[in-house]
Scaffold this active site. Structure first.
Site, PDB file in Angstrom:
ATOM      1  N   CYS A 153       0.861  -1.178   0.000  1.00  0.00           N
ATOM      2  CA  CYS A 153       0.000   0.000   0.000  1.00  0.00           C
ATOM      3  C   CYS A 153       0.904   1.237   0.000  1.00  0.00           C
ATOM      4  O   CYS A 153       2.130   1.109  -0.118  1.00  0.00           O
ATOM      5  CB  CYS A 153      -0.911  -0.039   1.236  1.00  0.00           C
ATOM      6  SG  CYS A 153      -2.365   1.016   1.103  1.00  0.00           S
ATOM      7  N   CYS A 211      -3.941  -0.607  -2.860  1.00  0.00           N
ATOM      8  CA  CYS A 211      -4.322   0.783  -3.158  1.00  0.00           C
ATOM      9  C   CYS A 211      -3.811   1.117  -4.550  1.00  0.00           C
ATOM     10  O   CYS A 211      -2.821   0.556  -5.022  1.00  0.00           O
ATOM     11  CB  CYS A 211      -3.806   1.752  -2.100  1.00  0.00           C
ATOM     12  SG  CYS A 211      -2.105   2.274  -2.270  1.00  0.00           S
ATOM     13  N   CYS A 262       4.105   0.204  -8.693  1.00  0.00           N
ATOM     14  CA  CYS A 262       4.633  -1.056  -8.155  1.00  0.00           C
ATOM     15  C   CYS A 262       5.859  -1.490  -8.946  1.00  0.00           C
ATOM     16  O   CYS A 262       5.809  -1.631 -10.171  1.00  0.00           O
ATOM     17  CB  CYS A 262       3.564  -2.145  -8.208  1.00  0.00           C
ATOM     18  SG  CYS A 262       4.047  -3.668  -7.369  1.00  0.00           S
TER      19      CYS A 262
END
Length: 256
Positions: free
Chosen positions: A122, A194, A201
């Protein structure tokens, strides 16, 4: 004496009988996606994907949520709990035995397989990813090892601790961590919870399965009562996702 059979098929069977809608559901069963990503996965024109997503949305099988990272994007998710319920109901209309819930996962320890390592990612590692780590550790048993991290470091949100404690889940061993705390470690699954974390990422060594669950941030709600309800809703939705995730892992192990 023969009984006349004139009942229509359950609506879910009509909805999922179309190849594109079926493949959309299969894709969204594993991860949340944006419409352009679905068009690429299913190799169909964007307008056609949008049309069939609308059909699934109208049938309450799919939900959409605006990205908290890029407000121009929409994430689509499959309502697994609703599909489970209506599928069982559809089966029961054919034969009562088909309405039984035979999908409950088995999580007995298996010494022949190493535990599956799962990292929840997250932005701040304060609410959604912390709750996901705690829930998976609580219900996953010895078959999984759960971790969480953030692209930025913070502290565990007090309401996350309160919500989990109300369900008998202890978070005393958990702390907020940055992603670089796991540099060089291997994970079988990296699950972003999220939108901001998903869209930045990084690539992970060992090519883990990357999954996205698009959740709004319950900590973003200021009013205490509404915030508590948002955390409880996040808990419920995470628990549902986790239950289906563990079922997949369990069947993969048995298949191997």
């Amino acid at each position: 004496m023969h009984t006349s059979l004139t009942d229509p098929a359950p609506p879910i069977l009509h909805l999922l009988a179309h190849d594109i809608r079926w493949n959309l559901a299969k894709a969204l069963a594993g991860s949340d996606y944006r419409v352009g990503e679905l068009a690429t996965l299913i190799q169909q024109p964007l307008k056609l994907i949008s049309y069939h997503l609308r059909q699934l949305r109208d049938g309450q099988l799919v939900h959409e949520r605006r990205s908290t990272a890029d407000g121009r994007d929409l994430y689509y998710s499959l309502d697994l709990a609703h599909i489970e319920a209506v599928y069982q109901l559809a089966g029961a209309t054919l034969h009562p035995c088909l309405g039984d819930d035979a999908s409950a996962p088995r999580h007995a320890a298996d010494a022949t397989h190493a535990p599956t390592r799962v990292l929840f990612l997250c932005t701040h590692n304060s609410a959604r990813s912390q709750m996901a780590e705690a829930i998976l550790r609580h219900i996953g048993g010895s078959t999984v090892l759960a971790f969480s991290a953030g692209t930025e470091q913070s502290t565990i949100h007090p309401q996350a601790i309160i919500t989990l404690a109300a369900h008998g889940i202890d978070t005393s061993s958990q702390t907020s961590k940055r992603l670089d705390a796991y540099a060089g470690e291997h994970f079988d699954y990296v699950i972003t919870v999220c939108d901001r974390a998903r869209e930045i990422c990084p690539l992970f060594p060992g090519d883990p399965h990357q999954i996205h669950w698009s959740f709004p941030d319950p900590a973003a709600i200021a009013a205490p009562l509404e915030q508590a309800r948002a955390f409880e809703q996040t808990y419920t939705q995470l628990l549902t996702r986790m239950r289906f995730f563990l079922t997949v892992l369990d069947r993969q192990r048995r298949g191997a």
